[in-house]
Design a protein around this motif. Structure first.
Motif, short mmCIF file in Angstrom:
data_model
loop_
_atom_site.label_atom_id
_atom_site.label_comp_id
_atom_site.label_asym_id
_atom_site.label_seq_id
_atom_site.Cartn_x
_atom_site.Cartn_y
_atom_site.Cartn_z
N GLU A 182 11.95 -1.49 -0.67
CA GLU A 182 10.69 -1.64 -1.40
C GLU A 182 10.86 -2.65 -2.53
O GLU A 182 11.73 -2.49 -3.38
CB GLU A 182 10.26 -0.29 -2.00
CG GLU A 182 9.72 0.67 -0.98
CD GLU A 182 8.43 0.17 -0.33
OE1 GLU A 182 7.57 -0.38 -1.03
OE2 GLU A 182 8.33 0.33 0.90
N ALA A 223 7.62 -4.84 -3.74
CA ALA A 223 6.33 -5.44 -3.43
C ALA A 223 6.18 -6.85 -4.01
O ALA A 223 5.63 -7.74 -3.36
CB ALA A 223 5.21 -4.53 -3.95
N ARG A 231 8.15 -9.39 -1.94
CA ARG A 231 7.51 -9.54 -0.62
C ARG A 231 6.22 -10.36 -0.76
O ARG A 231 5.93 -11.20 0.09
CB ARG A 231 7.25 -8.18 0.01
CG ARG A 231 8.55 -7.42 0.25
CD ARG A 231 8.55 -6.61 1.50
NE ARG A 231 9.79 -5.88 1.60
CZ ARG A 231 10.93 -6.36 2.11
NH1 ARG A 231 10.95 -7.59 2.56
NH2 ARG A 231 12.01 -5.64 2.18
#
Length: 181
Positions: free
Chosen positions: A149, A151, A154
């Motif tokens: 994870e 965000a 990404r």
């Protein structure tokens, strides 16, 4: 901390130096001419002076200068996002490359992030260009793993792909400074 090469000083940038940093970045980008698929970057956009000014004000912009004076020969501009120090750009002028300036700039950034008690130093870069991901791996960075994870990183990669960079050529990297949540 990596020591700068003999005759070079690493220090925080001044506001007046920010206007000089795009010239350093353009010089550094000439190395991309060695890769036909990336040669367009040699003439591409650079980090705007306004971004460097913000980094200078936040005390997250370091320069490499000759001990004898003169303009910066390298820089690293970063920003604090979430609990991370995110590297926006690191460049060393073509004639100064290969001397350890990049390692010293990165060490200054890492040490500052640790002193601020941040979680990590992060960046996005080219996966296979020798002075990109392979260089950062040697400095302790790791690739953002598939299921991990993160965000913001990404989203950065998705934005780069939308801007035309081949998604498979890019990667996100993390240098943990403390336990990742």
């Amino acid at each position: 901390m990596a020591l700068p090469p003999k005759g070079v000083v690493i220090r925080l940038a001044t506001r007046d130096e920010a206007i000089l940093l795009p010239t350093v970045e353009k010089s550094a980008a000439q190395a991309f001419r060695r890769y036909p698929q990336l040669a367009f970057l040699a003439e591409g956009a650079v980090l705007p002076v306004a971004s460097h000014h913000r980094c200078v004000e936040a005390m997250t912009c370091w320069v490499a200068v000759a001990e004898t004076g003169g303009p910066p020969v390298g820089f690293l501009s970063a920003t604090v996002l979430d609990a991370d120090m995110h590297v926006l750009e690191m460049s060393v002028a073509a004639e100064w490359q290969g001397r350890g300036i990049g390692r010293a700039l990165l060490a200054a950034c890492r040490d500052d992030a640790a002193a601020r008690r941040l979680r990590a130093v992060t960046l996005t870069t080219f996966r296979d260009v020798p002075w990109n991901a392979p260089f950062y791996r040697r400095q302790g960075f790791r690739f953002l793993s598939e299921g991990e994870e993160h965000a913001r990183l990404r989203a950065d990669l998705a934005a780069e792909a939308a801007d035309g960079l081949a998604a498979e050529s890019r990667c996100a990297m993390v240098l943990p400074l403390r336990k990742m949540a």
